[in-house]
Design a protein around this motif. Structure first.
Motif, PDB file in Angstrom:
ATOM      1  N   PRO C  18      11.032 -21.675  17.557  1.00 57.05           N
ATOM      2  CA  PRO C  18      11.280 -20.240  17.348  1.00 57.05           C
ATOM      3  C   PRO C  18      11.152 -19.448  18.769  1.00 57.05           C
ATOM      4  O   PRO C  18      11.789 -18.613  19.185  1.00 57.05           O
ATOM      5  CB  PRO C  18      10.452 -19.631  16.224  1.00 57.05           C
ATOM      6  CG  PRO C  18      10.044 -20.733  15.456  1.00 57.05           C
ATOM      7  CD  PRO C  18      10.018 -21.863  16.242  1.00 57.05           C
ATOM      8  N   ILE C  19      10.114 -20.364  19.579  1.00 56.17           N
ATOM      9  CA  ILE C  19       9.867 -19.403  20.752  1.00 56.17           C
ATOM     10  C   ILE C  19      10.902 -19.846  22.068  1.00 56.17           C
ATOM     11  O   ILE C  19      11.278 -18.972  22.855  1.00 56.17           O
ATOM     12  CB  ILE C  19       8.505 -20.107  21.492  1.00 56.17           C
ATOM     13  CG1 ILE C  19       7.482 -19.517  20.382  1.00 56.17           C
ATOM     14  CG2 ILE C  19       8.220 -19.301  22.945  1.00 56.17           C
ATOM     15  CD1 ILE C  19       6.159 -19.923  20.642  1.00 56.17           C
ATOM     16  N   VAL C 402       9.562  -4.958  11.290  1.00 55.30           N
ATOM     17  CA  VAL C 402      10.347  -6.086  11.306  1.00 55.30           C
ATOM     18  C   VAL C 402      10.548  -6.633  12.662  1.00 55.30           C
ATOM     19  O   VAL C 402      10.295  -7.671  13.034  1.00 55.30           O
ATOM     20  CB  VAL C 402      11.743  -5.922  10.415  1.00 55.30           C
ATOM     21  CG1 VAL C 402      12.537  -7.415  10.589  1.00 55.30           C
ATOM     22  CG2 VAL C 402      11.363  -5.703   8.922  1.00 55.30           C
ATOM     23  N   LEU C 403      10.863  -5.512  13.358  1.00 55.77           N
ATOM     24  CA  LEU C 403      10.934  -5.828  14.826  1.00 55.77           C
ATOM     25  C   LEU C 403       9.914  -6.368  15.413  1.00 55.77           C
ATOM     26  O   LEU C 403       9.849  -7.311  16.397  1.00 55.77           O
ATOM     27  CB  LEU C 403      11.487  -4.649  15.613  1.00 55.77           C
ATOM     28  CG  LEU C 403      11.752  -4.715  17.129  1.00 55.77           C
ATOM     29  CD1 LEU C 403      13.250  -5.418  17.359  1.00 55.77           C
ATOM     30  CD2 LEU C 403      11.952  -3.273  17.907  1.00 55.77           C
ATOM     31  N   PHE C 408       7.214 -10.867  18.053  1.00 54.89           N
ATOM     32  CA  PHE C 408       6.067 -11.504  18.334  1.00 54.89           C
ATOM     33  C   PHE C 408       6.325 -13.114  18.162  1.00 54.89           C
ATOM     34  O   PHE C 408       5.919 -13.911  19.029  1.00 54.89           O
ATOM     35  CB  PHE C 408       5.032 -11.207  17.366  1.00 54.89           C
ATOM     36  CG  PHE C 408       3.895 -11.911  17.180  1.00 54.89           C
ATOM     37  CD1 PHE C 408       2.599 -11.587  17.973  1.00 54.89           C
ATOM     38  CD2 PHE C 408       3.513 -13.057  16.529  1.00 54.89           C
ATOM     39  CE1 PHE C 408       1.295 -12.206  18.024  1.00 54.89           C
ATOM     40  CE2 PHE C 408       2.304 -14.020  16.665  1.00 54.89           C
ATOM     41  CZ  PHE C 408       1.365 -13.482  17.358  1.00 54.89           C
ATOM     42  N   SER C 409       7.276 -13.275  17.449  1.00 60.78           N
ATOM     43  CA  SER C 409       7.650 -14.888  17.100  1.00 60.78           C
ATOM     44  C   SER C 409       8.450 -15.277  18.169  1.00 60.78           C
ATOM     45  O   SER C 409       8.499 -16.900  18.284  1.00 60.78           O
ATOM     46  CB  SER C 409       8.448 -14.862  15.786  1.00 60.78           C
ATOM     47  OG  SER C 409       9.700 -14.431  16.059  1.00 60.78           O
ATOM     48  N   LYS C 410       8.917 -14.495  18.901  1.00 60.87           N
ATOM     49  CA  LYS C 410       9.749 -15.121  20.049  1.00 60.87           C
ATOM     50  C   LYS C 410       8.590 -15.405  21.284  1.00 60.87           C
ATOM     51  O   LYS C 410       8.966 -16.275  22.079  1.00 60.87           O
ATOM     52  CB  LYS C 410      10.563 -13.778  20.604  1.00 60.87           C
ATOM     53  CG  LYS C 410      11.948 -13.843  19.998  1.00 60.87           C
ATOM     54  CD  LYS C 410      12.625 -15.377  20.273  1.00 60.87           C
ATOM     55  CE  LYS C 410      13.291 -15.627  18.883  1.00 60.87           C
ATOM     56  NZ  LYS C 410      13.602 -17.319  18.816  1.00 60.87           N
TER      57      LYS C 410
END
Lengths: 91, 227, 447, 822
Positions: C18-19, C402-403, C408-410
């Motif tokens: 995901p990153i 959500v954003l 964060f997941s990026k």
């Protein structure tokens, strides 16, 4: 050339890390100042200062501990790193 | 130090509503429009409670004028986060409009719902701005306000008394509602002055205070014959 | 050593993906969320400009959605740090893929929740008055203090266990190495560093639990410190904490299930994790019911007239539908789903979690509004209908949540890679040793 | 501002009075900041008070206006004025909002669009007055002076009324009317006692007060006067204090304060009153001495022609058995018995009749029945009873020298005179007036003046009146704001508001002493407006010498001085002053002292304007013939006046015959026959429509007559009792509500055959089941930004029904149904 750059970069990053740690301490000190100001106010206005002192007795140590932990980790990591580098150069 | 208090004789009060109008006029309390009124945002420093008792047709209807009770142990000032409401040394619970951040915690904490909030910037027609009472400051949007026992009148009375070098006499300081009541049902005075009408009334067997068990010690006494 | 690292990288590649890989749908989602947030901002500015009149709040009901959402969001935030700390402390091995997400929820949601009292202010321009003229005696300032402390603590608690992962990202090279290098604080995974880190985490773990509990207790104090019927209750502290953990676990599971689906983490987040958490949710549901029951029992038994007014209003009044909705969402649905293994599938758990989150929001609504809508003193009952502004700000708050997670997941792995690694390498041995230590010694048993 | 002022005071040593002195003197010794000096120079905001009479409603309370630098900022009751003694009602406070109303008419306006089009053009006073005077001169010269009509909508006893009447008389028109006419309301007292006055009640000395729908604390002629008395009554402890029992269909403000509320079906008060009379007579609790010596028609009697007539007693005994009455009224027989016994045993006890009883098709007979209870109890002119106050010794306006035009005009019949058999006793019937204008009978109206009042909002069937207004070529409105009625005017000549004008009021009805109040300007006129009295003076001089001679004054203020001078010369009474109690005044006067000793009229005038008025609490001793001005010289249970009046109508209908009699009685809505017609009796209210609920309307203290609707404070406080602000509501009993599936605060339709209005339902037990009450005052279609489109007007639902004897609108004779609105 590249090594100098690398060194410089490391220094900048290290400085930035130092700044961030001191910012956290700044926050903590700010909060302590703020809280003591409020205590002063409540004493001055005879407005049940007991409660504010009680709250501050809990709040201030928490912030100090948090900042201390961060500092402890930071210092701990870097002392090790120096050793690490030293042993590296020894090799 | 005097301790200002009010006594409202419910046996005399007819519920005519004059106190409400006198209060609004004296204190420049904002008048909301129809839409706001429908949303229950009417601002009344002096409110009127209506209580029906009994079974039809033996109904008793009680109308009770309700100002701020200026409690001796006010729940509102305990929760204010910014010292915007406080009790002064004469026992008046005061508001500092310029400091209020509008969190409305004091309104939620007041068991008597005595406080009102400026949901919008209060507005008057230009003509009406001419006849504002210059003794009372106007409030701005987003602050809490409430009955002040017409503290501006106290200020004036104090100045006069000081100028004449005398004590304030009983009945000299009286808020607009007490001053104007056609039924002479509202009395105002100093509880510390043992000669004052209010002191006597507060010790009358007819006297009671609202929600006394909460320990707020209101300084507004109601007088009613217990039937 | 090098070879070994490479090997593990391959194993956990799914967690890095995901990153480094960003699809179109991600940008689309972020754009959409930013749009909502931008719109919310406009709506908020409008509120500041015109005053709180644009909300649905009114004379007796002086608090509305903002305070409800404040309590709700701060409640959700308990998911995280508290659960992760408890699981870490109890050395529950299945915690490893869960803790990171839990901690992230805390940090993001707490930030959103903490903003709500400011949104609720009639004069946000004067918020600095709490510094110059504040009263620490006001429960509202207790909140400010405790939320600040909790936010600081949970951010630290999120950050410290992430350092090894950040170092891994730094070592992988690629984008923003300087950023990871700055954040990794020179972590090289030496024994000393490991010792320092684990000691720090241990201290934090112990510290974070009382802070988290105190935060929600303090939030409940906002209500219980007043004399109002329905609020003035000593049970409110633990009641709020239980509710918070309850809604937190549910929110955590919703987040886990979504990430499992979109980042294909089925391998890491297995049914067993959900089942364990589901059991926890079930326990909390029962606990919540117990607290609710005792809360109303004391009220009904004492039968103080004003208290009864509020209780009856909740049971039968205008907001009765929300009260019974709350009971259904918080108790009936989750208990039925989670008590039977048949329903305890991932979709089942998702339904239960969503129901609990909705139910807990209704619970906050039921605490805040009915007490205010029933003034004592023979005045009329109040009526509260949230306005467009309040709905928008609520949705905006969710969008920020959500954003926050997407962003964060990026940048960081949402499952703690080093802990998984550690689990794989050491925990089997360690657990065996630990379990053996629990067992009676053979020699002793003979005697 | 406040703080700065305080700071300044501190600097100067704290004395308020020292500001002016200290301003320049202290400058050298104390270093006063420049800013404060500037502030002080601008003036400290000089406070002054001025007394005048409130003009918000006809109750005529004395008020004190607080002014800062000459601008009124607060208004409160004048503590010296004996009517209200410092008290006030909510609407009095909003007089400032009337004065500063943004919707005031700022200069004379001429309509340029069609009627009701709201298009106006500014016109100068000279031009507008020229239009009016030219028209009036033209009519007068052509012998049509009677075609000018004048409606005075300000039902206030005072000089203004006389002023207008004088003008119209001198001009030569018989068509001067004031409405709602107080004289219409005095009809029952006239019939029974021959007095054209509203009685005053000595409640202070009564032990038991029985009120039939008299909402004297809210809707009475002077609510504040009675509030003061009520408050005094309540000084006693529960056991000893006067008991007040209120009979009303709804729990009015008075009922709420009464010791007991007895709900009753609308329109049946007379039956209850006579049921009470039954018990009084049967149990011999009435005042036999008074009934024997001072009344006529109690027992059966024989007239000069030898015809025997039944008396009050027989009529009551035969027809008003409490069980029967209970069926009619819905009041349990037990309650009737109890009330009557209390009334008879707690003397002095007094009986009041009011709005609830009066505003119906049977109002005259109902009021007669109620008032006759006072006669039974021997209450007339007794302590704790009923009495009539003296007329103040104000100077009459100069007698008119009629010229030919005036004489011929005055000979004509009045426009408002009904041309069928109806309204034989009415002073002014709005119904007949409207119908006659529409039918050009007996002649068309060419000019109509309307001073204050708002018939298009207040009266029943006002659509018809709108048509009538359209027919009249020149309608001139004197008002301060454009309302429904003035929208139909051709010219609006704006009047001052009450705080800007001169006027004199005397004897507010039902107030227990003679008094005169002086209204004076507290501020210079804000806009280009004129006191209508002055406009009339100007007009009279423009029309011609003979009219001008009747009003020989430069200004209205001078007219007031002329009128008031007689008070000074009469030597009676006293100017209201602080601390003067009625009892003290009486004591002095009995010993031949005069409290008010004034050296000159100028001094008297100065004092009366400073203090607000004059009063005389001592009543003259009355001879019996002054007391009972009937043909028999007694209190007439059997009203010969009524017999005479009805016989007159019968004669007009074509001679005395039983057939004609029947016809006339039918036209008058009288269903009774024989002698009972002339006795107080219960007349059934016939309601044609088949609807389930009675509609009852009432006035609130916050908006008397609907005229306070343009004042935002009053609109907001309108329904303070039920927390309905800026809104009209309908009160219904929980039983009624349940039957209709309605709960509190629902929006409902109230529907009558004439239309429907949407209001908020308020469910409470303070109203009888089967009755729905809607307050009057809102639902304006005009009258400025604060009034227009707010709430609903219950009068628009009401059928065009009147008491056919005295012309009072029947506000309780409509039935409605209610239903949930979406």
């Amino acid at each position: 050339m590249k090594t100098i750059n690398n060194e410089l970069r490391d220094k900048i990053i290290f400085a930035a890390q130092l700044v961030s740690i001191s910012l956290i301490w700044l926050l903590v000190i700010g909060i302590i100042f703020w809280i003591s100001n409020l205590i002063y106010l409540s004493v001055d206005l005879k407005d049940s200062p007991g409660i504010s002192i009680g709250i501050s007795l809990v709040a201030i140590p928490v912030f100090i501990t948090l900042a201390s932990i961060l500092t402890y980790v930071f210092v701990g990591f870097h002392r090790e790193k120096k050793k690490h580098l030293n042993t590296d150069s020894g090799n | 130090m005097p301790k200002w208090a009010m006594a409202i004789d419910l046996d005399k009060c007819t519920g005519c509503g004059d106190c409400m109008a006198a209060c609004k006029l004296e204190n420049n309390v904002a008048i909301v429009d129809a839409e706001q009124a429908a949303d229950d945002r009417v601002m009344l420093w002096m409110d009127m409670m209506t209580i029906y008792e009994g079974e039809y047709p033996n109904i008793k209807l009680k109308r009770i004028p309700k100002p701020c009770f200026h409690c001796d142990n006010p729940p509102c000032i305990k929760v204010c986060p910014v010292h915007a409401t406080y009790k002064n040394e004469e026992g008046l619970v005061a508001q500092i409009y310029n400091r209020c951040i509008g969190c409305r915690y004091c309104m939620a904490a007041c068991p008597y719902t005595a406080k009102v909030f400026n949901w919008y910037e209060p507005e008057w027609a230009d003509e009406f701005k001419t006849c504002m009472n210059p003794d009372v400051s106007l409030r701005m949007k987003g602050v809490v306000e409430k009955c002040s026992f017409c503290a501006h009148r106290l200020q004036k009375v104090k100045e006069n008394a000081r100028a004449d070098d005398r004590e304030i006499s009983d009945g000299e300081y009286s808020p607009a509602c007490a001053d104007s009541c056609p039924a002479e049902a509202i009395f105002f005075g100093d509880l510390e002055n043992k000669e004052s009408k209010v002191f006597k009334l507060s010790n009358s067997p007819r006297a009671f205070r609202e929600l006394e068990d909460l320990g707020t010690i209101p300084k507004v006494f109601y007088l009613s014959e217990k039937e | 050593m090098n070879e070994e690292t490479k090997n593990t990288v391959d194993i956990d590649e799914a967690l890095y993906r995901p990153i480094y890989e960003t699809g179109k749908s991600f940008y689309f989602a972020v754009g959409f969320l930013l749009f909502i947030i931008g719109f919310t901002l406009v709506v908020y500015i409008r509120q500041v400009y015109y005053g709180l009149g644009v909300t649905g709040m009114n004379q007796p009901v002086t608090w509305g959605f903002y305070i409800v959402n404040f309590v709700f969001f701060v409640g959700i935030s308990h998911a995280g740090t508290l659960i992760s700390a408890i699981l870490r402390l109890s050395k529950a091995e299945w915690r490893r893929p869960i803790t990171r997400m839990a901690e992230v929820i805390t940090a993001i949601v707490l930030a959103i929740g903490g903003l709500h009292p400011i949104i609720d202010l009639g004069r946000p321009d004067r918020v600095l008055n709490i510094f110059t003229a504040g009263r620490l005696q006001s429960p509202l300032l207790w909140d400010v203090t405790s939320i600040t402390a909790y936010f600081t603590a949970s951010t630290v608690y999120l950050y410290l266990p992430m350092i090894p992962d950040i170092a891994k990202l730094r070592d992988r090279g690629g984008k923003m190495v300087w950023f990871y290098e700055f954040l990794s604080w020179g972590w090289h995974g030496t024994e000393h560093q490991k010792k320092v880190l684990s000691r720090a985490i241990n201290i934090l773990m112990v510290m974070v639990i009382p802070i988290a509990i105190s935060v929600h207790t303090v939030i409940s104090y906002i209500f219980s410190m007043t004399l109002q019927p329905g609020w003035h209750s000593t049970i409110f502290g633990p009641y709020f904490v239980v509710g918070a953990i309850f809604s937190g676990i549910a929110a955590l599971m919703i987040v886990m299930i979504s990430f499992r689906k979109y980042f294909h983490l089925e391998n890491y987040l297995k049914l067993v994790h959900f089942r364990h958490l589901g059991t926890l949710l079930l326990i909390m549901s029962l606990l919540w019911f117990y607290f609710t029951f005792s809360e109303y029992l004391t009220g009904v038994f004492g039968a103080e007239p004003h208290e009864m007014d509020v209780i009856f209003y909740k049971f039968t009044g205008t907001y009765a539908i929300f009260f019974w909705g709350m009971v259904v969402c918080n108790f009936l649905i989750p208990v039925v789903i989670l008590a039977f293994k048949k329903f305890k599938t991932i979709p089942g758990i998702l339904i239960a979690s969503i129901s609990v989150v909705i139910g807990m929001w209704l619970e906050r609504l039921n605490i805040v509004i009915p007490s205010l809508a029933n003034p004592r003193m023979g005045l009329d009952m109040g009526m509260y209908t949230p306005s467009f502004t309040e709905w928008t700000l609520f949705i905006g708050g969710l969008a920020v949540f959500v954003l926050g997670f997407l962003v964060f997941s990026k940048f960081f792995p949402i499952i703690s890679i080093w802990e998984i690694e550690e689990g794989r390498k050491e925990s089997v041995k360690e657990v065996e040793k630990r379990v053996t230590s629990y067992l009676p010694d053979p020699a002793n048993s003979v005697e | 501002m406040e703080i700065q002022r305080r700071d300044f005071l501190k600097l100067l040593g704290g004395a308020s009075g020292a500001i002016a002195l200290g301003l320049y003197g202290c400058r050298n010794s104390i270093d006063v900041p420049e800013r404060l000096i500037e502030l002080a120079k601008r003036g400290p905001g000089i406070e002054s008070w001025k007394n005048t009479i409130c003009g918000q409603c006809p109750a005529g309370c004395g008020v004190s206006v607080r002014m800062i630098d000459g601008i009124p900022v607060y208004i409160k009751g004048n503590p010296n004025y004996p009517v209200n003694r410092g008290g006030m009602c909510p609407s009095g406070h909003s007089a400032l909002e009337m004065l500063f109303n943004p919707d005031r008419i700022k200069n004379p306006q001429k309509r340029i669009g069609v009627e009701g089009s709201r298009k106006w053009e500014k016109i100068s006073w000279d031009n507008s007055l020229k239009i009016v005077s030219d028209k009036m001169k033209e009519l007068r010269n052509s012998g049509l002076a009677h075609q000018v009509a004048f409606l005075n909508g300000n039902a206030q006893n005072g000089l203004m009324d006389k002023h207008f009447a004088q003008f119209m008389n001198a001009y030569g028109s018989p068509n001067y009317y004031s409405f709602p006419s107080i004289k219409n309301q005095t009809v029952p007292y006239n019939l029974l006692q021959g007095v054209e006055q509203i009685p005053a009640y000595d409640l202070l000395n009564a032990k038991y007060i029985l009120s039939f729908g008299s909402n004297f604390l809210e809707e009475g002629y002077s609510p504040i006067y009675y509030t003061k008395i009520y408050s005094q009554l309540r000084d006693q402890s529960v056991e000893r204090r006067t008991r007040l029992v209120q009979i009303d269909s709804r729990m009015s403000l008075t009922a709420a304060n009464a010791d007991r509320w007895v709900p009753i079906k609308p329109g049946t008060y007379a039956a209850l009153a006579l049921g009470v009379a039954y018990v009084l007579i049967r149990e011999e609790l009435y005042n036999k001495n008074f009934v024997q010596t001072s009344t006529f028609g109690f027992n059966d009697w024989t007239d000069s022609r030898g015809k025997s007539h039944i008396g009050f007693m027989k009529n009551v005994i035969n027809n008003y058995y409490p069980e029967e009455v209970s069926k009619i009224t819905g009041v349990p027989a037990e309650t009737i018995l109890q009330i009557a016994r209390d009334l008879g045993n707690n003397k002095p006890s007094v009986v009041l009749g009011g709005q609830g009883a009066e505003d119906n098709t049977n109002g005259t007979f109902t009021q007669m029945a109620i008032y006759s209870l006072n006669a039974l109890l021997g209450n007339i002119e007794k302590e704790g009873g009923v009495y009539f106050v003296d007329v103040p010794p104000l100077a009459e306006l100069p007698s008119i020298v009629y010229d030919e035009a005036a004489r011929s005009g005055l000979e004509k019949t009045k426009v408002a005179e009904s041309n069928d058999y109806t309204y034989p006793l009415a002073d002014f019937s709005f119904d007949a007036f409207t119908k006659n204008i529409l039918n050009d009978k007996p002649y068309p109206v060419s000019v109509l003046f309307i001073y204050k009042g708002n018939p298009l909002f207040q009266t029943l069937n006002h659509h018809e009146f709108a048509e009538a207004l359209k027919k009249i070529p020149l309608v001139v409105s004197f008002d301060s704001c454009i309302n429904e009625t003035s929208e139909y005017a051709d010219l609006i000549l704006p009047d001052h508001t009450s705080l800007e004008k001169w006027d004199a009021f005397s004897n507010v009805p039902s107030v227990g002493f003679t008094h005169v109040g002086i209204q004076q300007p507290v501020i210079n006129p804000l806009y280009d407006t004129k006191n209508t009295a002055d406009v009339i003076l100007k007009l009279s001089s423009m029309i011609g010498q003979s009219v001008a001679n009747a009003l020989p004054f430069d200004t209205y203020e001078k007219e007031i001085r002329f009128s008031v001078e007689k008070l000074y010369t009469s030597g009676e009474g006293a100017i209201v002053t602080e601390g003067v109690k009625g009892a003290w005044l009486e004591y002095l006067q009995q010993r031949g002292w005069q409290i008010g000793r004034y050296n000159s009229f100028d001094e008297f005038w100065k004092l009366i304007t400073e203090n607000g008025g004059w009063w005389n609490p001592i009543r003259k001793q009355k001879k019996v013939e002054d007391l009972f001005k009937t043909s028999s010289g007694k209190f007439e249970f059997y009203s010969k006046n009524l017999e005479e009046a009805i016989n007159n109508v019968v004669r007009k209908a074509g001679g005395e015959s039983s057939e004609n009699m029947k016809k006339v009685l039918q036209a008058l809505n009288i269903h009774t026959e024989g002698d009972a017609v002339f006795l107080p009796h219960y007349e059934v209210v016939s309601i044609e429509e088949n609807m389930p609920l009675y509609l009852v309307t009432y006035n609130l203290l916050t908006n008397r007559d609907g005229n306070s609707s343009n004042q935002p404070m009053m609109q907001e406080l309108f329904g303070y009792t039920v927390h309905e602000h800026w809104n009209t509501w309908a009160e219904i009993n929980p039983v009624t509500a349940k039957a209709n599936g309605i709960s509190d605060k629902n929006l409902i339709w109230v529907e009558s055959p004439l239309g429907s209005i949407k209001v908020t339902a308020r469910v409470n037990p303070g109203i009888m089941p089967g009755v729905v009450s809607v307050p009057f005052g809102m639902g304006h279609t005009s009258y400025g930004r604060y009034a227009k489109g707010i709430g609903s007007n219950p009068v628009s639902l009401m059928k065009n029904k009147y008491d056919k004897l005295n012309g009072i609108p029947a506000l309780q004779a409509t039935k409605v149904k209610i239903s949930l609105a979406n």
